[in-house]
Design an enzyme around this catalytic site. Structure first.
Site, short mmCIF file in Angstrom:
data_model
loop_
_atom_site.label_atom_id
_atom_site.label_comp_id
_atom_site.label_asym_id
_atom_site.label_seq_id
_atom_site.Cartn_x
_atom_site.Cartn_y
_atom_site.Cartn_z
N SER A 672 11.49 77.17 47.41
CA SER A 672 10.10 77.48 48.42
C SER A 672 9.01 77.53 47.67
CB SER A 672 10.59 78.52 49.30
OG SER A 672 11.59 78.28 50.06
N GLN A 674 6.56 75.07 46.46
CA GLN A 674 5.50 74.10 46.52
C GLN A 674 4.02 74.33 46.84
OE1 GLN A 674 5.62 71.96 44.18
NE2 GLN A 674 7.34 70.59 44.03
N THR A 675 4.18 75.08 48.27
CA THR A 675 2.98 75.63 48.73
C THR A 675 2.32 76.68 48.03
OG1 THR A 675 3.65 75.00 51.05
CG2 THR A 675 2.05 76.92 50.94
N GLU A 863 13.00 78.15 52.63
CA GLU A 863 14.38 78.64 52.63
C GLU A 863 14.37 79.92 53.57
OE1 GLU A 863 13.84 78.01 48.54
OE2 GLU A 863 15.91 77.64 48.20
#
Ligand code: FES
Ligand code: FES
Length: 906
Positions: A672, A674-675, A863
């Site tokens: 989780s 990338q952002t 996730e």
């Protein structure tokens, strides 16, 4: 061979007459894709199970993989390419775009065709009619909610974007291509002179084998190459730099059913001519090491350097959990068992490789281009600069496309033959040979004081890592950190082991073991609340970890810990659902609540990302984005973040995604991250570009930048500063001004007791599930889910909601139906994933407790979306029936057995 005229078959395709020279028995899907080049029609199973290949035949939806060409003769076929007009999207496609109904997009053509059939018959369908009509198409990403929203909203107007970037419900930048069939997935392209590769795999979980007469075999079948382990320069790979325990092609012994031992390379016809019984293999089967064998110790060692089959152990110790449990006013314990779960992305692994001089190029679906590049270089014994990875669109990954699959096979073959080599896994091959969610066996205890404050957590979990390490160490190390759940617990002992067995390798799957652990801690939270006669939601609220509290690893959370806010948002829904409980009769109804937390990014490891943004002389902005978008939407989110930081509207941006020759290393699409991580790098790159632009314009910090054809204007108090972009020199990428940014979230190593700062931020969530249980049949129906997620800041609320819907659907599957059994559930017929009819109404509540380190406050969601779902459903079953299921999936037979043991009768 002379062709018979019967083999030329004509039909009307997307409004024009076509004829093809193929046997009438040829699958229509193959004709469309291979003969006519319309690759918008996808193939996910070739068996009528997934619906990805759905087209219209005389207006009615059919699975093109099941329709022989002969049946299409003189009839009308419509594919996704035939939906729009003059390059424009149809009203249905526009509705999908508006609602974010395509995530990875691999199921989207099939969904659109099924919806077209429906809408031609019923222009304004009901929700039930839509679910019924689209029910034959599987989607693994969306949870179906936005697809239904789109089908019910065809013809509405698009809302104009108000120019905002961060926080806007921007349509996906790659959305149109997913909707008109233009998106290129792994199986959709390859050079015309490509040879095909087919891996030969073990039918045994453990066996020795001998290969004989390979040269004769190759000549007899006209193959270009029969590849064995001897062709692979360094025949070992793995996720961890020090654990390369998985062979590309097994040598002498196989360790799981589905392991590759040979790769045949040649024309498609040559490969098709090889009969299984003709393969030159002599097998000697050996006793398999099961999960129980590995747990018990003393079993045959799969790998000589791990004589006890323990790949790795994990540990977090704080205070004295044993004593605190003994002294607790209330305590509870639970045993949990979970099964293998298959990723079941609708796109099987596919791609091609070709040699270009002394370099190898791999064009394939993947979650992690740079890791692929480095691993291929290691396997082939070449410099990593000699490897180029060009990711195609990826039709779902969920962790399963983090590991190498076909890449080393096609790369080595293409290198040896100096010809392009392509491969597409069959559905069975994909399911048999690739990684799964770790099965687990967990024993856990928790205790509270008399007032209900948690005092201790004692957790022991074994995880079946299968034959090779893959991400086993990550699971073993991540789980202890999360074992308490998102609660403040002063005394913790959390121990884990990842055990080798003769099962398929377990790897990364949305949560890295945390979803399994959550089933245990949430069961204990229910039990303790009941002992204390406290409301289950309020008990969690009382114990929710908050900013200023210390975690089990001793990390004090500084900010953005929004679990309490999530629970407060759920409270009214909880009260309403509690009032709807039904405790008698054949259909019982109950409500459950569960919470989760999730460390964003790698555990205690450096986790950097880099992004580059360039300004072209044309006035367009180019984002060099190394983050693989596997459907979650990072292509769009990165542009939103960069646009906001640059002060320019997103529609001025173009992007290149994941090409290792063109983009900096943004790390893998997992955890989780990338952002949060790459988003921060994109923000930094955009700020650097903005600063350079302002410097060159001699404009102030608060200047407003506008871009026109070949020029840029920065307006500040001093007026307009206009620059002609064509007068600047272009760099090697063709940019005239550029910005570069990096981010590596601050973490520390854990010490011997697991103390330290494993993650710089965490996502939090609470979900509520309402279920109905048929106590006669053991059937559980999830009626409603409400999900409150602290995402820091929703960069694009539509995409965040889509992640939550999809995560809940996968969590529901894990809770109620999904169990991979090697050799038995290797297709999408026997392995059940949730369909339209299984996924209930989902209400999402976005909590924005801003993370100071994140880009504009954002954290991850991929996730977290899944983790609380299974425990919430199990809690609801218990609420409805008084019986707690601790072995998942809670299939009807298991539910019935538990009801019987609990004395529950209709
Ligand atoms: S590919 Fe035809 S149904 Fe799956
Ligand atoms: S969007 Fe449906 S499978 Fe990915």
């Amino acid at each position: 061979m002379l062709k018979r005229r019967d083999d030329v078959i004509g039909f009307r395709l997307n409004g024009r007459e076509v004829s093809v020279d193929c046997p009438p028995i040829t699958r229509l899907a193959d004709v469309l894709r291979d003969e006519l080049g319309l690759t918008g029609t996808k193939v996910g199973c070739n068996a009528g199970d997934c619906g990805a290949c759905t087209v219209l035949l005389d207006g009615a939806q059919v699975c093109a993989c099941l329709v022989p060409l002969g049946q299409a003769k003189d009839r009308a076929v419509v594919t996704v390419e035939g939906l729009g007009r003059n390059g424009k999207l149809s009203a249905l496609q526009k509705a999908f775009h508006r609602h974010g109904a395509a995530q990875c997009g691999i199921c989207t053509p099939g969904m659109l065709m099924a919806a077209s059939d429906l809408l031609s018959r019923i222009p304004k369908p009901s929700k039930e009619e839509a679910e019924d009509a689209l029910g034959g198409v599987l989607c693994r990403c969306t949870g179906y909610a936005k697809i239904i929203d789109a089908v019910l909203d065809v013809g509405s107007d698009d809302k104009p974007n108000d120019g905002k970037a961060v926080g806007a419900r921007l349509k996906r930048v790659d959305g149109a291509a997913k909707l008109n069939g233009a998106e290129v997935f792994g199986a959709d392209q390859a050079p015309a002179d490509s040879l095909w590769l087919k891996a030969i795999r073990s039918p045994h979980a453990r066996a020795c084998f001998e290969l004989t007469g390979l040269k004769d075999f190759q000549e007899r079948h006209g193959l270009a190459l029969v590849m064995t382990h001897e062709h692979v320069p360094h025949n070992g790979f793995g996720i961890y730099p020090t654990i390369k325990d998985q062979p590309v092609l097994a040598k002498n012994e196989v360790r799981y059913r589905g392991e590759a031992i040979l790769a045949l390379v040649g024309s498609k016809a040559a490969l098709d001519s090889v009969a299984e019984h003709a393969l030159p293999i002599r097998w000697r089967t050996l006793d398999r090491v099961s999960f129980s064998d590995a747990q018990g110790g003393g079993a045959h060692a799969l790998h000589a350097d791990h004589p006890d089959n323990v790949l790795v152990s994990g540990k977090v110790m704080k205070g004295d959990a044993e004593m605190a449990i003994a002294e607790g006013a209330h305590n509870a314990e639970v045993d949990v068992e979970t099964a293998f779960v298959e990723h079941a992305y609708i796109e099987p692994e596919a791609g091609y490789a070709r040699r270009v001089g002394d370099r190898i190029e791999i064009v394939a679906c993947t979650q992690t281009p740079v890791m692929d590049r480095d691993e291929i270089a290691s396997i082939m014994g070449i410099a990593r600069e000699q490897v180029r990875i060009i990711p195609t669109a990826t039709g779902g990954g969920f962790g399963g496309k983090l590991d190498l699959s076909l890449q080393p096979l096609i790369a080595v073959a293409a290198w040896i033959l100096n010809k392009p080599v392509r491969c597409t896994y069959t559905r069975t091959e994909s399911m048999a040979s690739t990684t799964k969610r770790h099965p687990s066996r967990i024993k856990a205890r928790m205790a509270t004081d008399a007032k209900g404050k948690l005092t201790a957590c004692d957790f022991f979990g074994d995880f079946n890592t299968g034959a090779y390490a893959s991400w086993g160490p990550t699971v073993a190390n991540r789980v202890p950190v999360h074992a308490t759940g998102p609660y403040a617990v002063p005394n913790v002992r959390a121990l884990t082991r990842a055990l080798y067995t003769n099962d398929p390798p377990s790897g990364a799957f949305r949560g890295f073991g945390v979803p399994q652990a959550a089933i245990a801690h949430e069961a204990l939270m229910d039990m303790l609340a009941d002992q204390l006669a406290m409301d289950r939601l309020e008990f969690r609220h009382l114990n929710a970890i908050r900013a200023g509290d210390a975690t089990a690893t001793g990390q004090v959370l500084e900010a953005s810990a929004g679990l309490a806010l999530c629970l407060e948002a759920l409270r009214p829904h909880w009260k309403a659902a509690m009032a709807r409980r039904v405790a008698q009769g054949m259909f019982r109804q109950g409500v459950g609540v569960a919470c989760m937390w999730y460390g964003i990014g790698n555990t205690s490891l450096s986790n950097p990302s880099a992004m580059r943004i360039g300004l072209k002389p044309s006035g367009r902005v180019m984002l060099y984005n190394g983050a693989a978008d596997i459907g979650q939407g990072s292509n769009t989110v990165m542009i939103q973040i960069a646009a906001e930081a640059l002060g320019i509207a997103p529609d001025h941006f173009d992007y290149v995604m994941g090409d290792t020759d063109l983009t900096p290393d943004a790390g893998k699409t997992s955890a989780s991250r990338q952002t949060f991580v790459s988003g921060r790098a994109a923000q930094a790159a955009a700020r650097a570009l903005r600063s350079e632009i302002l410097k060159r314009c001699n404009a102030g910090e608060d200047a407003t930048i506008t871009l026109g054809a070949g020029k840029l204007c920065a307006a500040d108090k001093g007026g307009d500063h206009v620059i002609d972009l064509s007068r600047f020199e272009e760099d090697e990428r063709g940019d005239v001004i550029s910005g570069f940014g990096t981010f590596d979230p601050p973490t520390t190593m854990l010490d011997d007791n697991g103390q330290g700062v494993p993650y710089s931020t965490y996502g939090f969530a609470a979900q509520l599930a309402e279920v109905s249980v048929d106590v006669k049949l053991g059937l559980v129906k999830v009626l409603r889910m409400v999900a409150a997620h602290d995402v820091g800041k929703a960069i694009n609320p539509t995409l965040v909601e889509g992640q939550i819907h999809g995560g809940i659907a996968q969590g529901l599957g894990m809770a109620l139906m999904e169990e991979y059994v090697p050799g038995r559930t290797e297709n999408l017929h026997d392995y059940l994933i949730p369909t339209f009819g299984d996924v209930p109404e989902i209400e999402t509540i976005l909590i924005e407790d801003a993370e100071p380190l994140g880009p504009f406050g954002a954290k991850g969601i991929g996730e977290p979306a899944l983790i609380p779902t299974a425990p919430a459903i199990l809690s609801a079953i218990e609420c409805a029936t008084g019986v707690r299921i601790t072995r998942v999936p809670a299939t009807p037979d298991r539910v019935l057995a538990a009801l019987k043991a609990g004395g529950v009768t209709p």
